[in-house]
Design an enzyme around this catalytic site. Structure first.
Site, PDB file in Angstrom:
ATOM      1  N   SER A 157       0.872  -1.177   0.000  1.00  0.00           N
ATOM      2  CA  SER A 157       0.000   0.000   0.000  1.00  0.00           C
ATOM      3  C   SER A 157       0.908   1.226   0.000  1.00  0.00           C
ATOM      4  CB  SER A 157      -0.842  -0.023   1.281  1.00  0.00           C
ATOM      5  OG  SER A 157      -1.415   1.235   1.546  1.00  0.00           O
ATOM      6  N   TYR A 170      -1.962  -1.033  10.483  1.00  0.00           N
ATOM      7  CA  TYR A 170      -1.985  -1.288   9.032  1.00  0.00           C
ATOM      8  C   TYR A 170      -0.668  -0.820   8.398  1.00  0.00           C
ATOM      9  CZ  TYR A 170      -3.901  -1.233   4.212  1.00  0.00           C
ATOM     10  OH  TYR A 170      -4.135  -1.453   2.870  1.00  0.00           O
TER      11      TYR A 170
HETATM   12  N1  LIG Z   1      -8.845  -0.699  -1.194  1.00  0.00           N
HETATM   13  C1  LIG Z   1      -7.814   0.104  -0.955  1.00  0.00           C
HETATM   14  O1  LIG Z   1      -7.935   1.322  -0.905  1.00  0.00           O
HETATM   15  C2  LIG Z   1      -6.424  -0.461  -0.786  1.00  0.00           C
HETATM   16  C3  LIG Z   1      -5.330   0.416  -0.874  1.00  0.00           C
HETATM   17  C4  LIG Z   1      -4.043  -0.092  -0.755  1.00  0.00           C
HETATM   18  C5  LIG Z   1      -3.864  -1.449  -0.546  1.00  0.00           C
HETATM   19  N2  LIG Z   1      -4.946  -2.272  -0.450  1.00  0.00           N
HETATM   20  C6  LIG Z   1      -4.711  -3.699  -0.258  1.00  0.00           C
HETATM   21  O2  LIG Z   1      -5.230  -4.409  -1.359  1.00  0.00           O
HETATM   22  C7  LIG Z   1      -5.553  -5.739  -0.965  1.00  0.00           C
HETATM   23  C8  LIG Z   1      -6.937  -6.121  -1.478  1.00  0.00           C
HETATM   24  O3  LIG Z   1      -7.923  -5.321  -0.834  1.00  0.00           O
HETATM   25  P1  LIG Z   1      -9.271  -4.856  -1.567  1.00  0.00           P
HETATM   26  O4  LIG Z   1      -9.201  -3.396  -1.694  1.00  0.00           O
HETATM   27  O5  LIG Z   1      -9.525  -5.678  -2.766  1.00  0.00           O
HETATM   28  O6  LIG Z   1     -10.343  -5.184  -0.406  1.00  0.00           O
HETATM   29  P2  LIG Z   1     -11.563  -6.239  -0.349  1.00  0.00           P
HETATM   30  O7  LIG Z   1     -12.042  -6.215   1.055  1.00  0.00           O
HETATM   31  O8  LIG Z   1     -12.533  -5.943  -1.424  1.00  0.00           O
HETATM   32  O9  LIG Z   1     -10.898  -7.632  -0.712  1.00  0.00           O
HETATM   33  C9  LIG Z   1     -10.067  -8.330   0.166  1.00  0.00           C
HETATM   34  C10 LIG Z   1     -10.286  -9.812  -0.036  1.00  0.00           C
HETATM   35  O10 LIG Z   1      -9.397 -10.525   0.849  1.00  0.00           O
HETATM   36  C11 LIG Z   1     -10.146 -11.522   1.514  1.00  0.00           C
HETATM   37  N3  LIG Z   1      -9.554 -11.810   2.823  1.00  0.00           N
HETATM   38  C12 LIG Z   1      -9.509 -10.981   3.893  1.00  0.00           C
HETATM   39  N4  LIG Z   1      -8.965 -11.591   4.940  1.00  0.00           N
HETATM   40  C13 LIG Z   1      -8.650 -12.849   4.531  1.00  0.00           C
HETATM   41  C14 LIG Z   1      -8.073 -13.958   5.172  1.00  0.00           C
HETATM   42  N5  LIG Z   1      -7.730 -13.921   6.468  1.00  0.00           N
HETATM   43  N6  LIG Z   1      -7.866 -15.082   4.461  1.00  0.00           N
HETATM   44  C15 LIG Z   1      -8.231 -15.136   3.143  1.00  0.00           C
HETATM   45  N7  LIG Z   1      -8.813 -14.127   2.497  1.00  0.00           N
HETATM   46  C16 LIG Z   1      -9.028 -12.984   3.178  1.00  0.00           C
HETATM   47  C17 LIG Z   1     -11.537 -10.944   1.639  1.00  0.00           C
HETATM   48  O11 LIG Z   1     -12.510 -11.962   1.909  1.00  0.00           O
HETATM   49  C18 LIG Z   1     -11.724 -10.232   0.326  1.00  0.00           C
HETATM   50  O12 LIG Z   1     -12.252 -11.059  -0.672  1.00  0.00           O
HETATM   51  C19 LIG Z   1      -5.395  -5.770   0.561  1.00  0.00           C
HETATM   52  O13 LIG Z   1      -4.144  -6.337   0.900  1.00  0.00           O
HETATM   53  C20 LIG Z   1      -5.409  -4.300   0.928  1.00  0.00           C
HETATM   54  O14 LIG Z   1      -4.736  -4.043   2.147  1.00  0.00           O
HETATM   55  C21 LIG Z   1      -6.213  -1.806  -0.560  1.00  0.00           C
END
Ligand SMILES: NC(=O)c1ccc[n+]([C@@H]2O[C@H](COP(=O)([O-])OP(=O)(O)OC[C@H]3O[C@@H](n4cnc5c(N)ncnc54)[C@H](O)[C@@H]3O)[C@@H](O)[C@H]2O)c1
Length: 278
Positions: A157, A170
């Site tokens: 991130s 985080y």
């Molecule tokens: N959305 C943002 O703004 C953002 C920004 C920077 C980084 N990220 C990172 O991107 C990645 C994806 O996030 P996203 O935005 O798609 O969110 P999201 O919540 O839509 O998707 C995350 C997915 O991970 C799964 N997950 C969560 N915990 C889990 C576990 N313990 N075991 C297996 N699966 C699990 C969830 O069920 C979900 O399907 C994450 O690592 C997040 O930290 C997100």
């Protein structure tokens, strides 16, 4: 016609929805078969809805619709044995492993670092840091034994480089992901396995597009929505956009997964609309 990752097999965590699903689709579109895992249920302290079995089934339908194969498992990345069984089973069915995208992650509340309860801290570290390590650890033997090298992409991130208040757990986990990436890169380079990270800014997924985020970014509003979040979010960027789309991150993942980046390793690539410049 050959795609950019034609004939490769990619293992993706958190693939039921959001960015993980988008990565699965983008890689499948360019010729990869997919091993997809997701927990498919709410996580204890996470304040927005969890992914569901239906979400994962939709990912399966969409990948199959592109004419690619997909093997799935419902598993929590905190459970190393479960993750290992899932990747072992996927490789047995699909025959090889070339790419890993360690994407599963959560956001679970905000507080000053000196006030974060132990349970919230631990859940964050267990999923966003240890879960990433588990995902790569389970996959490495398969890529090494394939003897053809590979590419591992760890989703960090902007918070893996910068600090923001009220989300220190985080920030610590995502900085830790960069440490995992660099260490795996130096340890696995001898096998022609490349290891890189992507550092997205706010992405249009359920993790940020929820009431908790809207209230945090627009506390002055009674019932804030995306329209209240957008101007505050945009102030964090150099380009005049409030957030990026999952496909923007997937395009970076695709580049790092593909042979186009064959000598790129140890890199943390921002997809951040210029957030790092501020
Ligand atoms: N959305 C943002 O703004 C953002 C920004 C920077 C980084 N990220 C990172 O991107 C990645 C994806 O996030 P996203 O935005 O798609 O969110 P999201 O919540 O839509 O998707 C995350 C997915 O991970 C799964 N997950 C969560 N915990 C889990 C576990 N313990 N075991 C297996 N699966 C699990 C969830 O069920 C979900 O399907 C994450 O690592 C997040 O930290 C997100």
């Amino acid at each position: 016609m050959g795609g950019r990752v034609e004939g490769l097999v990619a293992f993706i965590s958190g693939a039921a929805r959001g960015q993980g699903r988008s990565h699965a689709l983008r890689l499948a579109q360019e010729g990869a078969d997919i091993i997809a895992i997701d927990v498919c249920k709410p996580i204890d302290n996470v304040p927005y809805p969890g992914a569901t079995l239906d979400d994962l089934a939709e990912t399966v339908d969409l990948v199959k619709g592109m004419g690619r194969r997909i093997v799935t498992d419902v598993v929590d990345v905190r459970d190393y044995d479960g993750v290992k069984a899932a990747v072992d089973n996927g490789v047995a069915e699909l025959g090889r492993l070339d790419v890993v995208v360690a994407n599963a992650g959560i956001g679970n509340g905000g507080n000053r670092l000196d006030k974060i309860p132990d349970a919230i801290w631990q859940e964050m570290i267990d999923i966003n840091l240890t879960g990433v390590w588990h995902t790569v650890k389970a996959a490495v033997p398969h890529i090494v034994s394939g003897g053809q090298g590979g590419s591992i992409v760890l989703i960090s991130s902007v918070g893996g480089h910068k600090a923001y208040p009220h989300t220190g757990h985080y920030i610590a986990a995502k900085h830790g992901v960069i440490g995992l990436m660099r260490t795996f890169a130096v340890e696995l380079g001898q096998h022609m396995i490349r290891v890189n990270s992507v550092m997205p800014t706010q992405v249009d997924t359920p993790m940020v597009m929820n009431d908790v985020t809207f209230r945090m970014f627009a506390p002055h509003r009674e019932n804030p929505g995306p329209e209240d979040f957008a101007p505050v979010s945009q102030m964090m960027h150099t380009l005049p956009v409030p957030w990026v789309e999952p496909e923007d991150v997937s395009n970076a993942v695709l580049f790092l997964a593909s042979p186009e980046s064959r000598y790129v390793t140890g890199v943390a690539l921002p997809v951040d609309a210029g957030s790092m410049l501020k």
